[in-house]
Design a protein around this motif. Structure first.
Motif, mmCIF file in Angstrom:
data_model
loop_
_atom_site.group_PDB
_atom_site.id
_atom_site.type_symbol
_atom_site.label_atom_id
_atom_site.label_comp_id
_atom_site.label_asym_id
_atom_site.label_seq_id
_atom_site.Cartn_x
_atom_site.Cartn_y
_atom_site.Cartn_z
ATOM 1 N N GLY A 15 0.833 -1.199 0.000
ATOM 2 C CA GLY A 15 0.000 0.000 0.000
ATOM 3 C C GLY A 15 0.868 1.248 0.000
ATOM 4 O O GLY A 15 2.094 1.166 0.134
ATOM 5 N N PRO A 16 0.246 2.411 -0.132
ATOM 6 C CA PRO A 16 1.001 3.671 -0.155
ATOM 7 C C PRO A 16 1.715 3.910 1.174
ATOM 8 O O PRO A 16 1.190 3.608 2.242
ATOM 9 C CB PRO A 16 -0.086 4.731 -0.389
ATOM 10 N N SER A 17 2.937 4.436 1.084
ATOM 11 C CA SER A 17 3.665 4.842 2.286
ATOM 12 C C SER A 17 3.357 6.282 2.645
ATOM 13 O O SER A 17 3.670 6.730 3.753
ATOM 14 C CB SER A 17 5.177 4.681 2.068
ATOM 15 N N LEU A 18 2.763 7.023 1.716
ATOM 16 C CA LEU A 18 2.447 8.433 1.964
ATOM 17 C C LEU A 18 1.254 8.835 1.120
ATOM 18 O O LEU A 18 1.125 8.431 -0.038
ATOM 19 C CB LEU A 18 3.647 9.315 1.603
ATOM 20 N N THR A 19 0.363 9.631 1.718
ATOM 21 C CA THR A 19 -0.770 10.209 0.990
ATOM 22 C C THR A 19 -0.790 11.702 1.262
ATOM 23 O O THR A 19 -0.746 12.131 2.411
ATOM 24 C CB THR A 19 -2.109 9.595 1.441
ATOM 25 N N LEU A 20 -0.836 12.500 0.192
ATOM 26 C CA LEU A 20 -0.854 13.949 0.321
ATOM 27 C C LEU A 20 -2.081 14.522 -0.370
ATOM 28 O O LEU A 20 -2.495 14.026 -1.415
ATOM 29 C CB LEU A 20 0.397 14.567 -0.314
ATOM 30 N N ASP A 21 -2.627 15.567 0.204
ATOM 31 C CA ASP A 21 -3.718 16.306 -0.435
ATOM 32 C C ASP A 21 -3.064 17.526 -1.074
ATOM 33 O O ASP A 21 -2.719 18.474 -0.390
ATOM 34 C CB ASP A 21 -4.758 16.704 0.618
ATOM 35 N N VAL A 22 -2.871 17.481 -2.376
ATOM 36 C CA VAL A 22 -2.068 18.495 -3.048
ATOM 37 C C VAL A 22 -2.901 19.402 -3.950
ATOM 38 O O VAL A 22 -4.020 19.077 -4.329
ATOM 39 C CB VAL A 22 -0.953 17.850 -3.904
ATOM 40 N N THR A 23 -2.321 20.532 -4.287
ATOM 41 C CA THR A 23 -2.913 21.458 -5.244
ATOM 42 C C THR A 23 -1.903 21.699 -6.351
ATOM 43 O O THR A 23 -0.766 22.091 -6.093
ATOM 44 C CB THR A 23 -3.275 22.801 -4.565
ATOM 45 N N ALA A 24 -2.307 21.430 -7.589
ATOM 46 C CA ALA A 24 -1.415 21.630 -8.724
ATOM 47 C C ALA A 24 -1.141 23.115 -8.918
ATOM 48 O O ALA A 24 -1.912 23.974 -8.473
ATOM 49 C CB ALA A 24 -2.040 21.042 -9.991
ATOM 50 N N ALA A 25 -0.035 23.428 -9.566
ATOM 51 C CA ALA A 25 0.327 24.821 -9.827
ATOM 52 C C ALA A 25 -0.823 25.518 -10.545
ATOM 53 O O ALA A 25 -1.385 24.995 -11.505
ATOM 54 C CB ALA A 25 1.590 24.882 -10.680
ATOM 55 N N GLY A 26 -1.192 26.701 -10.046
ATOM 56 C CA GLY A 26 -2.286 27.450 -10.642
ATOM 57 C C GLY A 26 -3.627 27.091 -10.055
ATOM 58 O O GLY A 26 -4.626 27.761 -10.314
ATOM 59 N N GLY A 27 -3.670 26.014 -9.238
ATOM 60 C CA GLY A 27 -4.928 25.627 -8.613
ATOM 61 C C GLY A 27 -5.119 26.353 -7.313
ATOM 62 O O GLY A 27 -4.300 27.150 -6.878
ATOM 63 N N SER A 28 -6.249 26.109 -6.674
ATOM 64 C CA SER A 28 -6.524 26.735 -5.387
ATOM 65 C C SER A 28 -6.770 25.659 -4.362
ATOM 66 O O SER A 28 -7.068 24.532 -4.695
ATOM 67 C CB SER A 28 -7.764 27.646 -5.482
ATOM 68 N N GLY A 29 -6.660 26.021 -3.117
ATOM 69 C CA GLY A 29 -6.887 25.060 -2.047
ATOM 70 C C GLY A 29 -5.991 25.365 -0.884
ATOM 71 O O GLY A 29 -5.026 26.081 -1.003
ATOM 72 N N SER A 30 -6.318 24.795 0.280
ATOM 73 C CA SER A 30 -5.498 25.035 1.452
ATOM 74 C C SER A 30 -4.268 24.170 1.378
ATOM 75 O O SER A 30 -4.298 23.072 0.857
ATOM 76 C CB SER A 30 -6.301 24.701 2.716
ATOM 77 N N SER A 31 -3.135 24.659 1.909
ATOM 78 C CA SER A 31 -1.901 23.900 1.845
ATOM 79 C C SER A 31 -1.653 23.202 3.153
ATOM 80 O O SER A 31 -2.222 23.539 4.155
ATOM 81 C CB SER A 31 -0.731 24.819 1.507
ATOM 82 N N THR A 32 -0.785 22.181 3.103
ATOM 83 C CA THR A 32 -0.509 21.471 4.334
ATOM 84 C C THR A 32 0.959 21.175 4.462
ATOM 85 O O THR A 32 1.720 21.279 3.537
ATOM 86 C CB THR A 32 -1.243 20.128 4.373
ATOM 87 N N SER A 33 1.271 20.692 5.631
ATOM 88 C CA SER A 33 2.650 20.377 5.801
ATOM 89 C C SER A 33 2.886 18.880 5.813
ATOM 90 O O SER A 33 2.123 18.159 6.299
ATOM 91 C CB SER A 33 3.172 20.961 7.076
#
Length: 245
Positions: free
Chosen positions: A163-181
């Motif tokens: 299974g995945p070792s990491l899952t991120l909620d990302v925003t592509a360049a030019g997109g909008s959304g809250s960022s995370t660490s």
């Protein structure tokens, strides 16, 4: 209103504030990291070998991209002869899934010390850069590992559909959304939100994506809610005392 009734109402307000703070603290983070056992089947110059190693992938945001670091907790192959310092160079690919697709090439330094014969080869941390092409939850899973040493190549392929070792909620360049660490069914980091708070993607210091950062951010917010509730209770108490006078 009697003083006894007032005390009950004040206690209820304080309890409600505490519940609000608790709800904030237990909110699920947006990025998730897990240490995943990967069963590698290796094609070596002296035959096939297999080994299971826990794999950890972490992400640190850098501008609109993320620096991914892949770590092995156990060796996955061995050599029949000693490998001198700098004789072994590893590289690997990380498979990208979920909202995005593709692979990320990661590489690392050669071995800093000699590796004795017939000893599991410990792979140094490998790193590479991921730039989101699409927004949403993106998964990162261990892919093929390649070890080059003494003019030979060993290829190790995961065979247990890890299974995945990491899952991120990302925003592509030019997109909008809250960022995370992001860690290990641990970590998350992204230009979106992460199972790991919110982080900005400017130059200077790079926020790490992972559960710890979210916990800190959520803890701060929860503390603010609790303080606000306490302040409200104190104001009501003083107001009531003023009315009684």
């Amino acid at each position: 209103m009697s003083y006894r009734t007032y005390q009950k109402r004040t206690a209820a307000l304080a309890f409600a504030a505490a519940l609000a703070g608790s709800a904030v603290l237990t909110a699920a983070p947006a990025a998730q990291a897990d240490v995943v056992d990967v069963n590698y089947q290796c094609k070596t110059p002296i035959g096939d070998k297999s080994a299971v190693s826990p794999i950890d992938i972490k992400g640190v945001r850098s501008g609109s991209s993320y620096k991914l670091t892949m770590s092995w907790q156990k060796g996955v192959s061995s050599s029949p002869v000693e490998l001198g310092k700098g004789a072994m160079t590893p590289s690997a690919v990380i498979k990208v899934g979920g909202a995005d697709s593709g692979t990320v090439a990661v590489s690392g330094a050669a071995n800093a010390a000699a590796i004795p014969a017939n000893t599991p080869i410990k792979i140094n941390d490998l790193s590479g850069t991921y730039t989101p092409k699409k927004s949403g939850k993106v998964t990162f899973t261990a892919g093929v590992l390649t070890i080059k040493a003494l003019g030979t190549t060993t290829t190790c392929t995961p065979t247990n559909s890890p299974g995945p070792s990491l899952t991120l909620d990302v925003t592509a360049a030019g997109g909008s959304g809250s960022s995370t660490s992001g860690s290990s069914t641990s970590g998350s980091s992204t230009s979106g939100s992460s199972t790991s708070g919110s982080s900005s993607g400017s130059g200077g210091s790079l926020p790490q994506t992972g559960p710890e950062d979210s916990v800190i951010a959520l803890g701060t917010l929860g503390g603010t809610v609790l303080l606000a509730g306490a302040a409200g209770v104190l104001w009501l108490t003083r107001r009531h005392q003023a009315v009684r006078r």
